[in-house]
Design a protein around this motif. Structure first.
Motif, mmCIF file in Angstrom:
data_model
loop_
_atom_site.group_PDB
_atom_site.id
_atom_site.type_symbol
_atom_site.label_atom_id
_atom_site.label_comp_id
_atom_site.label_asym_id
_atom_site.label_seq_id
_atom_site.Cartn_x
_atom_site.Cartn_y
_atom_site.Cartn_z
ATOM 1 N N LEU A 136 -4.214 -12.950 -0.871
ATOM 2 C CA LEU A 136 -4.924 -12.662 0.103
ATOM 3 C C LEU A 136 -4.295 -13.354 1.279
ATOM 4 O O LEU A 136 -5.188 -13.222 2.353
ATOM 5 N N ALA A 183 -14.305 -14.610 -1.593
ATOM 6 C CA ALA A 183 -12.921 -14.969 -0.548
ATOM 7 C C ALA A 183 -13.907 -14.271 0.272
ATOM 8 O O ALA A 183 -14.087 -14.883 1.555
ATOM 9 N N VAL A 188 -5.258 -15.398 -11.781
ATOM 10 C CA VAL A 188 -6.045 -15.291 -10.509
ATOM 11 C C VAL A 188 -5.705 -16.812 -9.191
ATOM 12 O O VAL A 188 -6.302 -15.595 -8.698
ATOM 13 N N MET A 195 -4.839 -14.497 -5.626
ATOM 14 C CA MET A 195 -5.487 -14.735 -4.479
ATOM 15 C C MET A 195 -4.640 -15.284 -3.320
ATOM 16 O O MET A 195 -5.064 -15.295 -2.707
ATOM 17 N N SER A 221 -16.530 -17.101 -10.154
ATOM 18 C CA SER A 221 -15.540 -16.409 -9.239
ATOM 19 C C SER A 221 -15.843 -15.377 -9.899
ATOM 20 O O SER A 221 -15.458 -14.831 -11.613
ATOM 21 N N GLU A 268 -4.546 -5.935 -3.553
ATOM 22 C CA GLU A 268 -5.802 -6.680 -4.082
ATOM 23 C C GLU A 268 -6.178 -7.211 -5.144
ATOM 24 O O GLU A 268 -5.558 -5.697 -6.288
ATOM 25 N N PRO A 269 -6.416 -8.855 -5.359
ATOM 26 C CA PRO A 269 -6.569 -8.498 -6.348
ATOM 27 C C PRO A 269 -7.421 -8.226 -8.056
ATOM 28 O O PRO A 269 -6.493 -8.265 -9.072
ATOM 29 N N LEU A 274 -9.195 -18.791 0.590
ATOM 30 C CA LEU A 274 -8.698 -18.230 -0.889
ATOM 31 C C LEU A 274 -9.742 -19.369 -1.921
ATOM 32 O O LEU A 274 -9.796 -18.641 -2.600
ATOM 33 N N PRO A 315 -12.429 -17.776 -5.167
ATOM 34 C CA PRO A 315 -12.461 -17.092 -6.155
ATOM 35 C C PRO A 315 -12.176 -17.662 -7.019
ATOM 36 O O PRO A 315 -11.848 -17.607 -8.241
ATOM 37 N N ILE A 316 -11.561 -19.186 -7.022
ATOM 38 C CA ILE A 316 -11.165 -20.302 -8.273
ATOM 39 C C ILE A 316 -11.826 -21.129 -8.311
ATOM 40 O O ILE A 316 -12.120 -21.137 -9.764
#
Length: 424
Positions: free
Chosen positions: A369, A111, A362, A366, A153, A331-332, A145, A148-149
């Protein structure tokens, strides 16, 4: 265990970097562990084992592919392609930003990398066209965003390793939710554009569209190759990341001729720094998560949730509320590594599909973020565009609302995450 979390939170409040905060908190947790003696050698040993997974090679390779794309002109061509095909109405540049992020998402898996690449190109352009700069930053942060989906990822690679599930299935689980997010973001851009009377995009004739599309065709083929390779099982996950790097190099150096051999050392150094940050977070979280597992928090959490409810849907919603709060602070990747060892057994105990569970986790993290006041992507776009941070926070709210709606849809309808995984 209370010392572990209290020291970690205190260090975060003092401004310590997340990775160092986890290492120091884990050291204190080991040093003052009262139930049994633990040798301090466990700290570096667990840190090394935390990044000793072969699957993590993909992280570095996808980051390298993204760096080559940015330096080799591929990113610019994706933006140009989105510009000639995405809506021509008021606010169309916001839609172009989202569309370009979707195409970038099919390659980089990061991202922050997407927000940086698209933000540097689009924020000045949107400012020149009369768009409010805070809105421009919010639209780009929301689009990033999706990175990473939609596969590939980086967070899904990490989850798959932790949950001992298929990386390919995890990748495909994010495709439909990612496209749902993109459609909603584009609709929001169109509605806001009309309401605020943003400038409309210029009309583009078919000759220009075909010329730009022909120029971008090699850039567009890379996400197609990645998706087909994953869905049809033509390559392993690591092979796909290697192919992405080689393909990006060939297209940038041979086809577009916009990347010179002398630029490769700088690209490798930049990709190495980005990879080192992620891998250090993974290493730092390993001893921390080991202490969490050692304290049997998972067993206590299962017992507590069983007292509240045994309905999988209710439990999943409760877990998501907890993770949304966690996403305000962490953070994730650190959040996943710290809390998944405790949360995964809860999902498995209630029969929740681990791929569905991972997709939900996930998406949830995200969303953190772009959630004020600590959303990392908000800081990234604010820094790129020199935008007041609170102004970006206000503009992000409609996009945040749609993100939460998509999260709820994926929770309630697991087929949104699982449909494309069948047969893999």
């Amino acid at each position: 265990m209370s010392l572990l979390f209290l020291s970690f939170l205190l260090l975060l409040l003092l401004g310590t970097e997340v990775g160092f905060a986890m290492v120091i908190a884990a050291w204190l947790g080991i040093e003052f562990k009262t139930d049994r003696f633990v040798d301090l050698v466990m700290l570096p040993t667990s840190m090394l084992s935390g990044v000793g997974f072969y699957a993590f090679v993909q992280i570095t390779l996808f980051i390298l592919a993204g760096e080559i794309m940015n330096r080799g002109g591929i990113t610019r061509r994706l933006i140009d392609f989105a510009g000639v095909w995405v809506g021509r109405g008021p606010g169309s540049l916001g839609q172009v930003s989202v569309g370009a992020n979707v195409m970038m998402a099919g390659i980089s898996g990061s991202a922050v990398a997407d927000a940086t690449a698209i933000g540097k190109a689009m924020i000045p352009q949107m400012r020149d066209k009369g768009y409010p700069v805070a809105y421009s930053g919010a639209a780009i942060a929301a689009g990033a965003l999706i990175g990473p989906i939609i596969p590939p990822s980086i967070p899904m690679v990490v989850y798959a390793q932790m949950a001992n599930t298929s990386v390919a299935k995890m990748f495909m689980s994010g495709l439909l939710p990612g496209l749902l997010l993109a459609i909603g973001f584009m609709a929001i851009c169109a509605l806001i554009g009309r309401a605020r009377r943003f400038p409309a995009g210029p009309k583009v004739d078919w000759r220009t569209r075909l010329r730009v599309s022909a120029d971008a065709i090699w850039a567009l083929l890379l996400p197609v190759i990645i998706l087909l390779g994953i869905r049809m099982g033509l390559m392993t996950d690591t092979e796909i990341s290697s192919v992405a790097v080689v393909y990006a190099l060939i297209v940038s150096m041979v086809v577009y001729r916009s990347l010179k051999l002398r630029e490769l050392p700088a690209i490798l150094a930049s990709a190495g720094r980005s990879s080192a940050v992620i891998l250090f977070l993974l290493a730092a979280a390993a001893p921390f998560s080991w202490l969490v597992a050692e304290s049997q928090i998972a067993d206590r959490l299962v017992d507590l949730i069983h007292v509240i409810s045994t309905n999988p849907l209710v439990v999943l919603i409760l877990i998501n509320v907890f993770l949304l709060l966690v996403g305000l602070i962490l953070e994730p990747l650190p959040a996943m590594i710290i809390f998944l060892p405790a949360l995964l057994p809860v999902g498995l105990d209630l029969g929740i599909d681990p791929v569905h569970f991972g997709c939900v986790v996930v998406i949830n993290l995200m969303i953190g973020l772009i959630t004020p006041p600590v959303g990392l992507l908000l800081f990234v776009v604010a820094g790129i565009g020199k935008i007041p941070f609170m102004a970006v926070c206000r503009e992000i709210l409609p996009f945040l609302g749609w993100s939460l709606a998509v999260l709820l849809l994926v929770i309630v309808f697991p087929s949104l995450a699982l449909w494309l995984t069948w047969g893999i």
